[in-house]
Design a protein around this motif. Structure first.
Motif, PDB file in Angstrom:
ATOM      1  N   LYS A  47       0.845  -1.188   0.000  1.00 42.37           N
ATOM      2  CA  LYS A  47       0.000   0.000   0.000  1.00 42.37           C
ATOM      3  C   LYS A  47       0.887   1.248   0.000  1.00 42.37           C
ATOM      4  O   LYS A  47       1.773   1.381   0.842  1.00 42.37           O
ATOM      5  CB  LYS A  47      -0.913  -0.001   1.226  1.00 42.37           C
ATOM      6  N   ASN A  48       0.674   2.126  -0.963  1.00 45.57           N
ATOM      7  CA  ASN A  48       1.388   3.401  -1.117  1.00 45.57           C
ATOM      8  C   ASN A  48       2.876   3.244  -1.423  1.00 45.57           C
ATOM      9  O   ASN A  48       3.634   4.201  -1.279  1.00 45.57           O
ATOM     10  CB  ASN A  48       1.208   4.288   0.113  1.00 45.57           C
ATOM     11  N   PHE A 117      -0.658  11.344   0.764  1.00 45.21           N
ATOM     12  CA  PHE A 117      -2.026  11.864   0.820  1.00 45.21           C
ATOM     13  C   PHE A 117      -3.042  10.763   0.542  1.00 45.21           C
ATOM     14  O   PHE A 117      -3.881  10.862  -0.340  1.00 45.21           O
ATOM     15  CB  PHE A 117      -2.221  13.052  -0.131  1.00 45.21           C
ATOM     16  N   ASP A 118      -2.965   9.703   1.311  1.00 46.07           N
ATOM     17  CA  ASP A 118      -3.768   8.500   1.112  1.00 46.07           C
ATOM     18  C   ASP A 118      -5.272   8.758   1.102  1.00 46.07           C
ATOM     19  O   ASP A 118      -6.017   8.043   0.452  1.00 46.07           O
ATOM     20  CB  ASP A 118      -3.408   7.481   2.202  1.00 46.07           C
ATOM     21  N   GLU A 119      -5.745   9.750   1.805  1.00 45.39           N
ATOM     22  CA  GLU A 119      -7.188   9.990   1.913  1.00 45.39           C
ATOM     23  C   GLU A 119      -7.735  10.860   0.784  1.00 45.39           C
ATOM     24  O   GLU A 119      -8.922  11.122   0.728  1.00 45.39           O
ATOM     25  CB  GLU A 119      -7.503  10.654   3.266  1.00 45.39           C
ATOM     26  N   SER A 120      -6.892  11.293  -0.121  1.00 46.25           N
ATOM     27  CA  SER A 120      -7.311  12.212  -1.172  1.00 46.25           C
ATOM     28  C   SER A 120      -7.371  11.513  -2.526  1.00 46.25           C
ATOM     29  O   SER A 120      -6.647  10.560  -2.779  1.00 46.25           O
ATOM     30  CB  SER A 120      -6.299  13.365  -1.233  1.00 46.25           C
ATOM     31  N   ARG A 121      -8.230  12.025  -3.404  1.00 48.28           N
ATOM     32  CA  ARG A 121      -8.270  11.524  -4.786  1.00 48.28           C
ATOM     33  C   ARG A 121      -7.025  11.968  -5.555  1.00 48.28           C
ATOM     34  O   ARG A 121      -6.578  11.283  -6.449  1.00 48.28           O
ATOM     35  CB  ARG A 121      -9.493  12.069  -5.524  1.00 48.28           C
ATOM     36  N   ARG A 123      -3.179  12.557  -5.570  1.00 52.30           N
ATOM     37  CA  ARG A 123      -2.067  12.012  -4.798  1.00 52.30           C
ATOM     38  C   ARG A 123      -0.742  12.462  -5.384  1.00 52.30           C
ATOM     39  O   ARG A 123      -0.602  12.613  -6.593  1.00 52.30           O
ATOM     40  CB  ARG A 123      -2.108  10.475  -4.840  1.00 52.30           C
TER      41      ARG A 123
END
Length: 173
Positions: A47-48, A117-121, A123
């Protein structure tokens, strides 16, 4: 003739994973039809975060000295960025990049991509490319995740704009 030897030597010493032997093929959701021999293969997927490896080939060469065209390096870095997010409808909207050294035929470039910025569309993804220990590429890619394929979204926007134009034209008439 000297150039032919360069190509033969590099091609003989390279081991390129076939498209269907990618160890993460069932885990990758982005760019599923991309030609891995031109964009690199995923060697780590979290992830990421991802790591990819590009094996440079004769198809990428742009001169008689075996210089790899920077577009292939950029494309491989972009693929690394996409795999770090690993979502189906993710597209690149911006990139700030630097090339620090050239690549030649036969080089293997390892890319490491870290997404923020995992919570944003929208990135940001930092990508570093290295040949052995030498940094040859560094960039920040801005990617956006969409609810649907970009072509579908684009067609909906075109239809919406056309309807707005017709409504304005009707009001003006």
């Amino acid at each position: 003739m000297a150039e032919d030897n360069i190509y033969e030597e590099a091609n003989d010493s390279q081991i390129i994973l076939p498209e269907d032997e990618n160890p993460f093929r069932n885990d990758i959701k982005t760019s599923t039809e991309i030609k891995l021999s031109l964009s690199g293969v995923v060697t780590e997927l979290e992830k990421n975060h991802s790591k990819t490896r590009l094996f440079t080939t004769a198809e990428m060469v742009c001169d008689t000295e075996g210089l790899i065209h920077s577009g292939f390096i950029f494309s491989a870095a972009n693929y690394a960025a996409l795999t770090s997010i690993n979502l189906q409808n993710c597209v690149t909207i911006n990139a700030r990049i630097n090339f620090f050294a050239p690549a030649k035929l036969g080089d293997v470039i390892d890319f490491e991509a870290t997404a923020y910025f995992d919570e944003s569309r929208k990135r940001d993804v930092r990508v570093i490319g290295r040949i052995r220990e030498m940094k040859v590429f560094e960039g920040t890619f801005q990617l956006v995740t969409l609810d649907e394929h970009i072509f579908t979204a684009q067609q909906k926007n075109i239809k919406k704009e056309a309807a707005l134009r017709r409504a304005r034209d009707k009001e003006q008439a």
